[in-house]
Design a protein around this motif. Structure first.
Motif, PDB file in Angstrom:
ATOM      1  N   THR A 103      11.190  10.181  52.253  1.00  0.00           N
ATOM      2  CA  THR A 103      10.795  11.651  52.021  1.00  0.00           C
ATOM      3  C   THR A 103       9.419  11.643  51.747  1.00  0.00           C
ATOM      4  O   THR A 103       8.936  12.818  52.064  1.00  0.00           O
ATOM      5  CB  THR A 103      11.419  11.857  50.463  1.00  0.00           C
ATOM      6  N   GLU A 104       8.510  10.842  51.108  1.00  0.00           N
ATOM      7  CA  GLU A 104       7.171  10.802  51.069  1.00  0.00           C
ATOM      8  C   GLU A 104       6.532  10.689  52.203  1.00  0.00           C
ATOM      9  O   GLU A 104       5.590  11.820  52.436  1.00  0.00           O
ATOM     10  CB  GLU A 104       6.680   9.273  50.453  1.00  0.00           C
ATOM     11  N   ARG A 105       7.041  10.118  53.400  1.00  0.00           N
ATOM     12  CA  ARG A 105       6.476  10.219  54.669  1.00  0.00           C
ATOM     13  C   ARG A 105       6.509  11.748  55.272  1.00  0.00           C
ATOM     14  O   ARG A 105       5.618  12.352  55.936  1.00  0.00           O
ATOM     15  CB  ARG A 105       6.946   9.365  55.463  1.00  0.00           C
ATOM     16  N   LEU A 106       7.749  12.151  55.249  1.00  0.00           N
ATOM     17  CA  LEU A 106       8.215  13.399  55.845  1.00  0.00           C
ATOM     18  C   LEU A 106       7.486  14.664  55.003  1.00  0.00           C
ATOM     19  O   LEU A 106       6.924  15.481  55.747  1.00  0.00           O
ATOM     20  CB  LEU A 106       9.830  13.791  55.412  1.00  0.00           C
ATOM     21  N   ILE A 107       7.271  14.508  53.842  1.00  0.00           N
ATOM     22  CA  ILE A 107       6.494  15.667  52.994  1.00  0.00           C
ATOM     23  C   ILE A 107       5.148  15.308  53.686  1.00  0.00           C
ATOM     24  O   ILE A 107       4.296  16.491  53.513  1.00  0.00           O
ATOM     25  CB  ILE A 107       6.779  15.435  51.383  1.00  0.00           C
ATOM     26  N   GLY A 112       7.004  18.265  56.208  1.00  0.00           N
ATOM     27  CA  GLY A 112       8.234  18.568  55.587  1.00  0.00           C
ATOM     28  C   GLY A 112       8.308  19.485  54.264  1.00  0.00           C
ATOM     29  O   GLY A 112       7.469  19.161  53.614  1.00  0.00           O
ATOM     30  N   LEU A 113       9.345  20.256  54.333  1.00  0.00           N
ATOM     31  CA  LEU A 113       9.498  20.983  53.121  1.00  0.00           C
ATOM     32  C   LEU A 113      10.670  20.754  52.489  1.00  0.00           C
ATOM     33  O   LEU A 113      11.889  20.495  53.040  1.00  0.00           O
ATOM     34  CB  LEU A 113       9.666  22.430  53.578  1.00  0.00           C
ATOM     35  N   GLU A 114      10.828  20.394  51.219  1.00  0.00           N
ATOM     36  CA  GLU A 114      12.013  20.158  50.350  1.00  0.00           C
ATOM     37  C   GLU A 114      12.730  21.421  50.035  1.00  0.00           C
ATOM     38  O   GLU A 114      12.035  22.254  49.696  1.00  0.00           O
ATOM     39  CB  GLU A 114      11.799  19.348  49.342  1.00  0.00           C
ATOM     40  N   VAL A 115      14.021  21.375  50.431  1.00  0.00           N
ATOM     41  CA  VAL A 115      14.823  22.687  50.032  1.00  0.00           C
ATOM     42  C   VAL A 115      15.782  22.282  49.270  1.00  0.00           C
ATOM     43  O   VAL A 115      16.669  21.401  49.109  1.00  0.00           O
ATOM     44  CB  VAL A 115      15.291  22.989  51.305  1.00  0.00           C
ATOM     45  N   ALA A 116      16.040  23.224  48.262  1.00  0.00           N
ATOM     46  CA  ALA A 116      17.274  23.267  47.058  1.00  0.00           C
ATOM     47  C   ALA A 116      17.296  21.889  46.215  1.00  0.00           C
ATOM     48  O   ALA A 116      18.180  21.395  46.138  1.00  0.00           O
ATOM     49  CB  ALA A 116      18.481  23.521  47.973  1.00  0.00           C
ATOM     50  N   PRO A 117      16.052  21.501  45.912  1.00  0.00           N
ATOM     51  CA  PRO A 117      16.087  20.287  45.191  1.00  0.00           C
ATOM     52  C   PRO A 117      16.838  20.349  43.633  1.00  0.00           C
ATOM     53  O   PRO A 117      17.099  19.346  43.123  1.00  0.00           O
ATOM     54  CB  PRO A 117      14.691  20.153  44.723  1.00  0.00           C
ATOM     55  N   GLU A 118      17.126  21.804  43.350  1.00  0.00           N
ATOM     56  CA  GLU A 118      17.785  21.939  41.872  1.00  0.00           C
ATOM     57  C   GLU A 118      19.074  21.227  41.724  1.00  0.00           C
ATOM     58  O   GLU A 118      19.394  20.903  40.551  1.00  0.00           O
ATOM     59  CB  GLU A 118      17.740  23.310  41.392  1.00  0.00           C
ATOM     60  N   HIS A 119      19.800  20.855  42.888  1.00  0.00           N
ATOM     61  CA  HIS A 119      21.228  20.261  42.808  1.00  0.00           C
ATOM     62  C   HIS A 119      21.142  18.584  42.783  1.00  0.00           C
ATOM     63  O   HIS A 119      22.038  18.067  42.581  1.00  0.00           O
ATOM     64  CB  HIS A 119      22.286  20.750  43.635  1.00  0.00           C
ATOM     65  N   MET A 166      20.740   4.603  61.107  1.00  0.00           N
ATOM     66  CA  MET A 166      19.883   3.970  62.623  1.00  0.00           C
ATOM     67  C   MET A 166      19.899   5.331  63.251  1.00  0.00           C
ATOM     68  O   MET A 166      18.864   5.399  64.200  1.00  0.00           O
ATOM     69  CB  MET A 166      20.977   2.971  63.190  1.00  0.00           C
ATOM     70  N   THR A 167      20.934   6.375  63.295  1.00  0.00           N
ATOM     71  CA  THR A 167      20.585   7.452  64.150  1.00  0.00           C
ATOM     72  C   THR A 167      19.691   8.304  63.734  1.00  0.00           C
ATOM     73  O   THR A 167      18.756   8.746  64.404  1.00  0.00           O
ATOM     74  CB  THR A 167      22.142   8.298  64.429  1.00  0.00           C
ATOM     75  N   LEU A 168      19.463   8.618  62.306  1.00  0.00           N
ATOM     76  CA  LEU A 168      18.446   9.506  61.777  1.00  0.00           C
ATOM     77  C   LEU A 168      17.184   8.537  61.524  1.00  0.00           C
ATOM     78  O   LEU A 168      16.052   9.232  61.517  1.00  0.00           O
ATOM     79  CB  LEU A 168      18.858   9.808  60.163  1.00  0.00           C
ATOM     80  N   GLY A 169      17.088   7.463  61.523  1.00  0.00           N
ATOM     81  CA  GLY A 169      16.016   6.545  61.490  1.00  0.00           C
ATOM     82  C   GLY A 169      15.225   6.942  60.190  1.00  0.00           C
ATOM     83  O   GLY A 169      15.434   7.238  59.223  1.00  0.00           O
ATOM     84  N   ARG A 170      13.878   7.401  60.536  1.00  0.00           N
ATOM     85  CA  ARG A 170      12.818   7.622  59.608  1.00  0.00           C
ATOM     86  C   ARG A 170      13.130   9.196  58.933  1.00  0.00           C
ATOM     87  O   ARG A 170      12.400   9.492  58.125  1.00  0.00           O
ATOM     88  CB  ARG A 170      11.447   7.396  60.156  1.00  0.00           C
ATOM     89  N   ARG A 171      13.982   9.844  59.513  1.00  0.00           N
ATOM     90  CA  ARG A 171      14.294  11.077  59.117  1.00  0.00           C
ATOM     91  C   ARG A 171      15.573  11.210  57.868  1.00  0.00           C
ATOM     92  O   ARG A 171      15.858  12.049  57.649  1.00  0.00           O
ATOM     93  CB  ARG A 171      14.679  11.998  60.133  1.00  0.00           C
ATOM     94  N   THR A 194      17.989  11.330  51.072  1.00  0.00           N
ATOM     95  CA  THR A 194      18.702  11.481  50.030  1.00  0.00           C
ATOM     96  C   THR A 194      18.634  13.199  49.673  1.00  0.00           C
ATOM     97  O   THR A 194      19.532  13.756  49.130  1.00  0.00           O
ATOM     98  CB  THR A 194      19.041  10.751  48.925  1.00  0.00           C
ATOM     99  N   ARG A 195      17.312  13.615  50.124  1.00  0.00           N
ATOM    100  CA  ARG A 195      17.024  14.983  49.702  1.00  0.00           C
ATOM    101  C   ARG A 195      17.337  15.847  51.040  1.00  0.00           C
ATOM    102  O   ARG A 195      17.426  15.445  52.118  1.00  0.00           O
ATOM    103  CB  ARG A 195      15.689  15.131  49.380  1.00  0.00           C
ATOM    104  N   ILE A 196      17.059  17.121  50.906  1.00  0.00           N
ATOM    105  CA  ILE A 196      17.261  18.250  51.868  1.00  0.00           C
ATOM    106  C   ILE A 196      15.497  18.370  52.405  1.00  0.00           C
ATOM    107  O   ILE A 196      14.822  19.095  51.760  1.00  0.00           O
ATOM    108  CB  ILE A 196      17.712  19.513  51.681  1.00  0.00           C
ATOM    109  N   ILE A 197      15.037  17.695  53.420  1.00  0.00           N
ATOM    110  CA  ILE A 197      13.886  17.809  53.771  1.00  0.00           C
ATOM    111  C   ILE A 197      13.813  18.604  55.439  1.00  0.00           C
ATOM    112  O   ILE A 197      14.696  18.100  56.244  1.00  0.00           O
ATOM    113  CB  ILE A 197      12.941  16.645  53.922  1.00  0.00           C
TER     114      ILE A 197
END
Length: 162
Positions: free
Chosen positions: A26-30, A34-41, A85-90, A93-96
């Protein structure tokens, strides 16, 4: 050490490792835009999984383990590894959302839009069943369905916009 205790220690270590990996990704994507979406849930997801694991520790640490359900759980773990393994660095647990990136279409994503959630649905039901806790499995499966209905709607909306 009982099999139930060893199983709960393994699952706890695995989940803590996933949280570490998710935070790092998450930190690397941001940092890469990257944009976090809908963190409220997100706190609902954390609370659900913490209560599930805590409840399993409280009720199941000394119970006999059903080897058939344990085998099913191991299959879900293998599917979880395939997703990671498919998503790797992507994987996170958040929506990024990464502007300009295309959706992953390989691995289990060839067959399902949200294979990680299918794995979570299975694990939340099957691990309590392996520990002989069918009511626990039912209650947490219902709670998980409610939380995932919010999560999947938010994720689909975010991915549809970007």
């Amino acid at each position: 050490m009982t099999l139930a205790l060893a199983l709960l220690l393994f699952v706890t270590a695995e989940r803590l490792g996933e949280l570490w990996l998710a935070r790092r990704n998450t930190e690397r994507l941001i940092a890469q835009g990257g944009l976090e979406v809908a963190p409220e849930h997100y706190p609902l997801i954390v609370a659900l999984h913490a209560a599930w694991l805590g409840g399993l520790w409280w009720l199941g640490w000394d119970r006999p383990v059903n080897l058939g359900w344990l085998a099913v759980f191991v299959c879900f773990l293998a599917l979880r590894v395939w997703v990671l393994m498919t998503l790797g660095r992507r994987w996170t647990t958040r929506i990024i959302v990464m502007p300009g990136e295309t959706l992953v279409r390989g691995g289990p994503y060839r067959f399902l839009s949200h294979p990680n959630y299918a794995v979570v649905i299975g694990e939340i039901a099957v691990l309590p069943l392996a520990l002989g806790l069918p009511w626990f499995a039912l209650v947490f499966s219902i709670l998980n369905a409610l939380v995932l209905s919010i999560r999947i709607r938010a994720e689909n909306a975010a991915l549809g916009r970007h």
